[in-house]
Design a protein around this motif. Structure first.
Motif, PDB file in Angstrom:
ATOM      1  N   ALA A   1      -8.869  -3.070   8.119  1.00  0.00           N
ATOM      2  CA  ALA A   1      -7.649  -3.247   7.322  1.00  0.00           C
ATOM      3  C   ALA A   1      -7.550  -2.180   6.238  1.00  0.00           C
ATOM      4  O   ALA A   1      -6.462  -1.653   5.964  1.00  0.00           O
ATOM      5  N   LEU A   2      -8.685  -1.846   5.617  1.00  0.00           N
ATOM      6  CA  LEU A   2      -8.698  -0.827   4.563  1.00  0.00           C
ATOM      7  C   LEU A   2      -8.294   0.527   5.124  1.00  0.00           C
ATOM      8  O   LEU A   2      -7.420   1.211   4.563  1.00  0.00           O
ATOM      9  N   VAL A   3      -8.907   0.924   6.239  1.00  0.00           N
ATOM     10  CA  VAL A   3      -8.617   2.223   6.841  1.00  0.00           C
ATOM     11  C   VAL A   3      -7.176   2.270   7.327  1.00  0.00           C
ATOM     12  O   VAL A   3      -6.466   3.265   7.113  1.00  0.00           O
ATOM     13  N   THR A   4      -6.734   1.202   7.973  1.00  0.00           N
ATOM     14  CA  THR A   4      -5.359   1.159   8.478  1.00  0.00           C
ATOM     15  C   THR A   4      -4.349   1.275   7.339  1.00  0.00           C
ATOM     16  O   THR A   4      -3.356   2.015   7.438  1.00  0.00           O
TER      17      THR A   4
ATOM     18  N   MET B   1       0.829  -1.201   0.000  1.00  0.00           N
ATOM     19  CA  MET B   1       0.000   0.000   0.000  1.00  0.00           C
ATOM     20  C   MET B   1       0.871   1.261   0.000  1.00  0.00           C
ATOM     21  O   MET B   1       0.628   2.205  -0.778  1.00  0.00           O
ATOM     22  N   THR B   2       1.883   1.290   0.852  1.00  0.00           N
ATOM     23  CA  THR B   2       2.752   2.463   0.932  1.00  0.00           C
ATOM     24  C   THR B   2       3.534   2.652  -0.367  1.00  0.00           C
ATOM     25  O   THR B   2       3.677   3.780  -0.856  1.00  0.00           O
ATOM     26  N   THR B   3       4.034   1.563  -0.927  1.00  0.00           N
ATOM     27  CA  THR B   3       4.772   1.657  -2.189  1.00  0.00           C
ATOM     28  C   THR B   3       3.883   2.193  -3.304  1.00  0.00           C
ATOM     29  O   THR B   3       4.297   3.060  -4.088  1.00  0.00           O
ATOM     30  N   ALA B   4       2.656   1.703  -3.365  1.00  0.00           N
ATOM     31  CA  ALA B   4       1.727   2.167  -4.397  1.00  0.00           C
ATOM     32  C   ALA B   4       1.443   3.654  -4.250  1.00  0.00           C
ATOM     33  O   ALA B   4       1.433   4.407  -5.239  1.00  0.00           O
ATOM     34  N   VAL B   5       1.193   4.100  -3.025  1.00  0.00           N
ATOM     35  CA  VAL B   5       0.887   5.510  -2.799  1.00  0.00           C
ATOM     36  C   VAL B   5       2.113   6.384  -3.092  1.00  0.00           C
ATOM     37  O   VAL B   5       1.984   7.484  -3.639  1.00  0.00           O
ATOM     38  N   MET B   6       3.297   5.894  -2.763  1.00  0.00           N
ATOM     39  CA  MET B   6       4.522   6.667  -3.053  1.00  0.00           C
ATOM     40  C   MET B   6       4.746   6.779  -4.565  1.00  0.00           C
ATOM     41  O   MET B   6       5.139   7.847  -5.068  1.00  0.00           O
TER      42      MET B   6
ATOM     43  N   VAL C   1      -1.757   4.437   7.156  1.00  0.00           N
ATOM     44  CA  VAL C   1      -0.299   4.234   7.234  1.00  0.00           C
ATOM     45  C   VAL C   1       0.377   4.717   5.956  1.00  0.00           C
ATOM     46  O   VAL C   1       1.418   5.398   5.990  1.00  0.00           O
ATOM     47  N   ALA C   2      -0.206   4.382   4.797  1.00  0.00           N
ATOM     48  CA  ALA C   2       0.397   4.777   3.522  1.00  0.00           C
ATOM     49  C   ALA C   2       0.432   6.299   3.359  1.00  0.00           C
ATOM     50  O   ALA C   2       1.440   6.870   2.899  1.00  0.00           O
ATOM     51  N   ILE C   3      -0.645   6.979   3.733  1.00  0.00           N
ATOM     52  CA  ILE C   3      -0.684   8.441   3.609  1.00  0.00           C
ATOM     53  C   ILE C   3       0.321   9.081   4.565  1.00  0.00           C
ATOM     54  O   ILE C   3       1.034  10.029   4.189  1.00  0.00           O
ATOM     55  N   ALA C   4       0.402   8.557   5.788  1.00  0.00           N
ATOM     56  CA  ALA C   4       1.345   9.113   6.758  1.00  0.00           C
ATOM     57  C   ALA C   4       2.790   8.953   6.281  1.00  0.00           C
ATOM     58  O   ALA C   4       3.589   9.909   6.315  1.00  0.00           O
ATOM     59  N   LEU C   5       3.145   7.764   5.813  1.00  0.00           N
ATOM     60  CA  LEU C   5       4.516   7.525   5.355  1.00  0.00           C
ATOM     61  C   LEU C   5       4.821   8.289   4.071  1.00  0.00           C
ATOM     62  O   LEU C   5       5.953   8.759   3.873  1.00  0.00           O
ATOM     63  N   THR C   6       3.827   8.434   3.206  1.00  0.00           N
ATOM     64  CA  THR C   6       4.040   9.197   1.974  1.00  0.00           C
ATOM     65  C   THR C   6       4.213  10.681   2.278  1.00  0.00           C
ATOM     66  O   THR C   6       4.990  11.380   1.603  1.00  0.00           O
ATOM     67  N   THR C   7       3.506  11.171   3.284  1.00  0.00           N
ATOM     68  CA  THR C   7       3.706  12.566   3.705  1.00  0.00           C
ATOM     69  C   THR C   7       5.136  12.782   4.172  1.00  0.00           C
ATOM     70  O   THR C   7       5.801  13.760   3.791  1.00  0.00           O
ATOM     71  N   VAL C   8       5.631  11.853   4.997  1.00  0.00           N
ATOM     72  CA  VAL C   8       7.018  11.936   5.464  1.00  0.00           C
ATOM     73  C   VAL C   8       7.979  11.801   4.285  1.00  0.00           C
ATOM     74  O   VAL C   8       8.976  12.536   4.182  1.00  0.00           O
TER      75      VAL C   8
END
Length: 322
Positions: free
Chosen positions: A175-178, A122-127, A182-189
């Motif tokens: 799971a969807l919300v989590t 999820m994080t990789t996709a959002v990044m 997490v992905a939005i928070a890490l992508t912001t950073v």
């Protein structure tokens, strides 16, 4: 045809065999006494038409085989037999319309688990989508949509609601919300880190982006597309059409909207943050509503088809009787 393998306690073999023999859509029943060692019991093998499998599995579960033995169902790649062909003809409905609800529940349950791999995807996709947004690159946007694993928990919610299993639906929704949080928070950073490295800048977000502006400008068509994607996603899951599911994944801007929200959050761009968040909510809601209603409609249609087929069979039996 599907291949059914059962490990059954020896004292229940006669009862299970009777169920398999009278079930419409089964063929090639074989019983190997004492073959099972762990747990001990008999091994039963048979083929079952896809459209008859769901009801048969329910009967076998009611006999306690899932608790005291095992039930395994898998695709038979090839079955050359007149008996198999006859079993498929006798089974109610069409194979393409059949839904294996137990299998679908297991699949969506597995894909709705919050794991390191799920969060990493999820994080990789959002990044990737964030890079696409900043570079106004449609190829990166499409690639991010294909990588995103969000349809797993989305389908988990729809499947659970269609069978009215609130606890499973809540688990998938969590799971969807989590995953998105997490992905939005890490992508912001990550956005702030790339800005510090000189790879991102506020000007890239604020400039004209003709290719990717749609990710933060929701409209009525956004909801229409989300509803259509929810229908297509539900149909692709229930019919095991993985190619169609990939098409669904790259048709709705869930991951790109989340990426744009993360970048806008990093740069304090209120309008884009609100627009992206609304786009994300609209798309997720549309997919959930349409997917759930589609699965409910399939369930009702299958039940109606089975009742009609049974009524016709009973009428034919009555006519042919003495």
């Amino acid at each position: 045809m599907l291949q059914l393998r059962i490990i059954c306690p020896a004292e229940r073999t006669g009862e299970v065999t009777e169920v398999l023999e009278r079930s419409v859509g089964t063929a090639h029943l074989a019983v190997v006494a004492g073959a099972a060692r762990q747990p001990p019991g008999d091994l039963l093998l048979c083929e079952v038409a896809r459209e008859a499998a769901d009801e048969l599995i329910d009967e076998l579960r009611a006999l306690g085989l899932a608790r005291d033995g095992s039930i395994v169902l898998q695709d038979a790649v090839l079955s050359l037999s007149e008996r198999s062909a006859r079993a498929e003809r006798e089974a109610p409905g069409e194979p393409a319309d059949a839904v294996l609800w137990e299998s679908l529940s297991e699949l969506t349950h597995e894909e709705s688990t919050v794991s390191v791999t799920y969060l990493a995807f999820m994080t990789t996709a959002v990044m990737i989508a964030a890079c696409g947004v900043m570079l106004d690159n449609a190829i990166l946007i499409v690639g991010a949509m294909a990588v995103g694993p969000e349809f797993g928990p989305l389908s988990g919610v729809s499947t659970a609601l269609a069978q009215w299993r609130p606890r499973q639906a809540a688990r998938s929704l969590s799971a969807l919300v989590t995953g998105f949080a997490v992905a939005i928070a890490l992508t912001t950073v990550g956005t702030l880190a790339l800005d510090a490295a000189g790879l991102f800048s506020a000007g890239m977000l604020g400039g004209r982006r003709g290719t990717t502006e749609f990710v933060w400008q929701p409209g009525r068509l956004s909801l229409v597309v989300a509803l259509l994607a929810g229908i297509a996603g539900a149909l692709s899951l229930t019919s095991a059409k993985s190619g169609a599911l990939i098409g669904v994944a790259i048709s709705v801007t869930t991951v790109p909207a989340a990426a744009n929200a993360a970048v806008a959050l990093a740069y304090g761009d209120g309008p884009e943050l609100r627009g992206s968040s609304l786009q994300l909510v609209v798309n997720l809601s549309g997919i959930l509503v349409a997917g759930t209603l589609t699965m409910i409609a399939q369930r009702l249609l299958l039940e109606r088809t089975k009742r009609r087929e049974r009524a016709l069979a009973a009428r034919d039996t009555a006519r042919s009787g003495p």
